[in-house]
Design an enzyme around this catalytic site. Structure first.
Site, PDB file in Angstrom:
ATOM      1  CB  CYS A   8      -0.908  -0.028   1.224  1.00 32.22           C
ATOM      2  SG  CYS A   8      -2.330   1.062   1.110  1.00 32.22           S
ATOM      3  CB  CYS A  80      -4.034   1.987  -2.572  1.00 34.32           C
ATOM      4  SG  CYS A  80      -2.281   2.272  -2.355  1.00 34.32           S
ATOM      5  CB  CYS A  87       4.149  -2.168  -7.496  1.00 33.07           C
ATOM      6  SG  CYS A  87       4.630  -3.789  -6.863  1.00 33.07           S
TER       7      CYS A  87
END
Length: 139
Positions: A8, A80, A87
């Site tokens: 997240c 999210c 990422c």
């Protein structure tokens, strides 16, 4: 044993809720980690709403994704859109999963309205986590 990372933005709410439920549902069949692109500390309201469902996440820590670069994850779940976009690359055969849960930390209103938003998101993550474990962890 499968290794799963929940990612997240700040590792304070959604990823902490998911880590708690994934650990609960997977039991000893998976190692569950959570991290953030940043670290904001574990939100006290996340701890509160999980304890209402008899899951203790009070010992969780807020970790940065960089702390886990040496772990060969089987799955990375981004919870999210910001984390999904930011990422980092994980080498190997890592399955990526994404679900953009609302951020309960951004809830406004009365204290009761805010805690109810935490509960609503908690329940969404609980359902997602149970389904994920049944589909991807348990044989």
């Amino acid at each position: 044993m499968k290794k799963v990372l929940v990612l997240c933005t700040g590792n304070s709410c959604r990823s902490q809720l998911a880590e708690g439920y994934l650990r609960h549902f997977a039991g000893d069949q998976a190692e569950i980690y959570s991290a953030g692109i940043e670290t904001h500390g574990v939100n006290p309201k996340a701890i509160q709403v999980m304890s209402e469902d008899h899951i203790d996440i009070s010992g969780h820590t807020s970790n940065n994704v960089d702390e886990y670069v040496g772990i060969d994850f089987d799955a990375v779940i981004t919870v999210c859109d910001n984390a999904n976009e930011a990422c980092p690359f994980f080498p190997g055969k890592v399955e990526r999963f994404h679900y953009n849960f609302p951020d309960p930390a951004k809830a406004t209103g009365t204290p009761e309205e805010i805690i109810n938003e935490f509960r609503r998101v908690r329940d969404m993550i609980k359902t997602y986590s149970a389904d994920f474990v049944n589909q991807h962890i348990k044989s």
